[in-house]
Design a protein around this motif. Structure first.
Motif, PDB file in Angstrom:
ATOM      1  N   THR A   1      39.386  15.110  88.709  1.00  0.00           N
ATOM      2  CA  THR A   1      39.123  14.233  87.572  1.00  0.00           C
ATOM      3  C   THR A   1      39.946  15.047  86.436  1.00  0.00           C
ATOM      4  OG1 THR A   1      37.027  15.381  86.774  1.00  0.00           O
ATOM      5  CG2 THR A   1      36.962  13.558  88.323  1.00  0.00           C
ATOM      6  N   PRO A   2      40.128  14.469  85.225  1.00  0.00           N
ATOM      7  CA  PRO A   2      40.361  15.085  84.153  1.00  0.00           C
ATOM      8  C   PRO A   2      39.779  16.404  83.700  1.00  0.00           C
ATOM      9  CG  PRO A   2      40.350  12.844  83.710  1.00  0.00           C
ATOM     10  CD  PRO A   2      39.798  13.184  85.028  1.00  0.00           C
ATOM     11  N   VAL A   3      38.420  16.383  84.113  1.00  0.00           N
ATOM     12  CA  VAL A   3      37.358  17.561  83.791  1.00  0.00           C
ATOM     13  C   VAL A   3      37.448  18.639  84.829  1.00  0.00           C
ATOM     14  CG1 VAL A   3      35.227  18.109  83.212  1.00  0.00           C
ATOM     15  CG2 VAL A   3      35.930  15.911  82.761  1.00  0.00           C
ATOM     16  N   GLU A   4      38.129  19.551  84.293  1.00  0.00           N
ATOM     17  CA  GLU A   4      38.491  20.767  85.582  1.00  0.00           C
ATOM     18  C   GLU A   4      37.131  20.979  86.343  1.00  0.00           C
ATOM     19  OE1 GLU A   4      40.457  23.771  87.784  1.00  0.00           O
ATOM     20  OE2 GLU A   4      41.308  22.218  86.282  1.00  0.00           O
ATOM     21  N   GLU A   5      36.008  21.032  85.898  1.00  0.00           N
ATOM     22  CA  GLU A   5      34.831  21.329  86.616  1.00  0.00           C
ATOM     23  C   GLU A   5      34.158  20.042  87.268  1.00  0.00           C
ATOM     24  OE1 GLU A   5      33.642  24.439  87.681  1.00  0.00           O
ATOM     25  OE2 GLU A   5      35.580  24.943  86.910  1.00  0.00           O
ATOM     26  N   SER A   6      34.731  18.961  87.349  1.00  0.00           N
ATOM     27  CA  SER A   6      34.118  17.861  87.948  1.00  0.00           C
ATOM     28  C   SER A   6      35.299  17.412  89.074  1.00  0.00           C
ATOM     29  CB  SER A   6      34.177  16.794  86.889  1.00  0.00           C
ATOM     30  OG  SER A   6      32.954  17.070  86.002  1.00  0.00           O
ATOM     31  N   ARG A   7      34.707  17.423  90.374  1.00  0.00           N
ATOM     32  CA  ARG A   7      35.676  16.907  91.670  1.00  0.00           C
ATOM     33  C   ARG A   7      34.453  16.905  92.645  1.00  0.00           C
ATOM     34  NH1 ARG A   7      38.963  22.009  91.092  1.00  0.00           N
ATOM     35  NH2 ARG A   7      37.578  22.901  89.783  1.00  0.00           N
ATOM     36  N   SER A   8      35.173  16.341  93.663  1.00  0.00           N
ATOM     37  CA  SER A   8      34.476  16.246  95.139  1.00  0.00           C
ATOM     38  C   SER A   8      35.337  16.274  96.175  1.00  0.00           C
ATOM     39  CB  SER A   8      34.015  14.709  94.907  1.00  0.00           C
ATOM     40  OG  SER A   8      33.135  14.239  96.221  1.00  0.00           O
ATOM     41  N   TYR A   9      34.592  16.496  97.162  1.00  0.00           N
ATOM     42  CA  TYR A   9      35.364  16.440  98.482  1.00  0.00           C
ATOM     43  C   TYR A   9      34.317  16.276  99.841  1.00  0.00           C
ATOM     44  CZ  TYR A   9      34.107  21.088 100.801  1.00  0.00           C
ATOM     45  OH  TYR A   9      33.710  22.003 101.405  1.00  0.00           O
ATOM     46  N   VAL A  10      35.045  15.368 100.608  1.00  0.00           N
ATOM     47  CA  VAL A  10      34.425  15.287 101.833  1.00  0.00           C
ATOM     48  C   VAL A  10      35.384  15.574 103.145  1.00  0.00           C
ATOM     49  CG1 VAL A  10      32.927  13.249 101.096  1.00  0.00           C
ATOM     50  CG2 VAL A  10      35.325  12.930 101.954  1.00  0.00           C
ATOM     51  N   ALA A  11      34.717  16.356 104.140  1.00  0.00           N
ATOM     52  CA  ALA A  11      35.516  16.875 105.125  1.00  0.00           C
ATOM     53  C   ALA A  11      34.962  16.905 106.563  1.00  0.00           C
ATOM     54  CB  ALA A  11      36.070  18.397 104.918  1.00  0.00           C
ATOM     55  N   ILE A  12      35.952  16.985 107.391  1.00  0.00           N
ATOM     56  CA  ILE A  12      35.351  17.116 108.933  1.00  0.00           C
ATOM     57  C   ILE A  12      36.354  18.238 109.431  1.00  0.00           C
ATOM     58  CG2 ILE A  12      35.882  16.232 111.307  1.00  0.00           C
ATOM     59  CD1 ILE A  12      33.597  14.456 109.567  1.00  0.00           C
TER      60      ILE A  12
ATOM     61  N   ASP B   1      29.756  18.385  89.089  1.00  0.00           N
ATOM     62  CA  ASP B   1      29.615  17.681  87.996  1.00  0.00           C
ATOM     63  C   ASP B   1      29.561  18.612  86.908  1.00  0.00           C
ATOM     64  OD1 ASP B   1      28.468  16.262  86.038  1.00  0.00           O
ATOM     65  OD2 ASP B   1      27.209  15.268  87.213  1.00  0.00           O
ATOM     66  N   GLU B   2      30.711  18.725  86.231  1.00  0.00           N
ATOM     67  CA  GLU B   2      30.957  19.743  85.049  1.00  0.00           C
ATOM     68  C   GLU B   2      30.362  21.023  85.347  1.00  0.00           C
ATOM     69  OE1 GLU B   2      29.290  17.890  81.428  1.00  0.00           O
ATOM     70  OE2 GLU B   2      30.974  16.334  81.593  1.00  0.00           O
ATOM     71  N   GLY B   3      30.687  21.675  86.638  1.00  0.00           N
ATOM     72  CA  GLY B   3      30.262  22.840  87.129  1.00  0.00           C
ATOM     73  C   GLY B   3      29.147  23.078  88.015  1.00  0.00           C
ATOM     74  N   GLU B   4      28.262  21.836  87.745  1.00  0.00           N
ATOM     75  CA  GLU B   4      26.935  21.990  88.526  1.00  0.00           C
ATOM     76  C   GLU B   4      27.245  21.498  89.893  1.00  0.00           C
ATOM     77  OE1 GLU B   4      22.918  22.267  89.584  1.00  0.00           O
ATOM     78  OE2 GLU B   4      23.810  22.853  87.430  1.00  0.00           O
TER      79      GLU B   4
END
Length: 130
Positions: free
Chosen positions: A52-63, A86-89
């Motif tokens: 996302t535009p917020v460096e510390e907000s992202r996600s991943y799923v993996a196998i 979520d904003e670093g959390e």
């Protein structure tokens, strides 16, 4: 039972994003791991990533398919990753896919916890049953 050790990553290979708009990017990455400690072996990870535009907000799923030896038992198994920031959390859950284990690891169940050291090294704690 609990297995502990470290792992190394290599061959981080991002593919071109498959969706990129309004500052949100969806992509695919593959990488290799080498496991050390109570779990020894190798694995290949395939992950879908959202940034996302917020460096510390992202996600991943993996196998990830792991092949090797766990406390002296040889075989393979698959784990599923679910991670968010979520904003670093941060939240991360890595679980063995039920009935994915082979060889002497058949029946394996469990969860892997990962700690990233300040120097970038990775360690794991794998709580499992057989």
């Amino acid at each position: 039972m609990t297995a502990k050790g470290t792992f190394d990553t290599a061959n981080w290979t991002p593919q071109p994003p498959f969706d990129d708009r309004d500052g949100v990017t969806l992509g695919l990455v593959t990488l290799d791991k080498t496991w050390h400690g109570d779990l020894t072996g190798t694995s290949v990870v395939t992950m879908l990533i959202a940034t996302t535009p917020v460096e510390e907000s992202r996600s991943y799923v993996a196998i990830e398919r792991v092949e090797g030896t766990l406390d002296g038992r040889r075989g393979s198994f698959v784990v599923q990753h679910d991670a968010t920031a979520d904003e670093g959390e941060r939240s991360l859950r890595i679980r063995v896919v039920a009935d994915s284990a082979t060889g002497e690891l058949r029946g394996l169940r469990g969860e892997i916890g990962i700690v990233v050291a300040p120097d970038g090294g990775h360690s794991y704690t794998f709580d499992y049953t057989l």
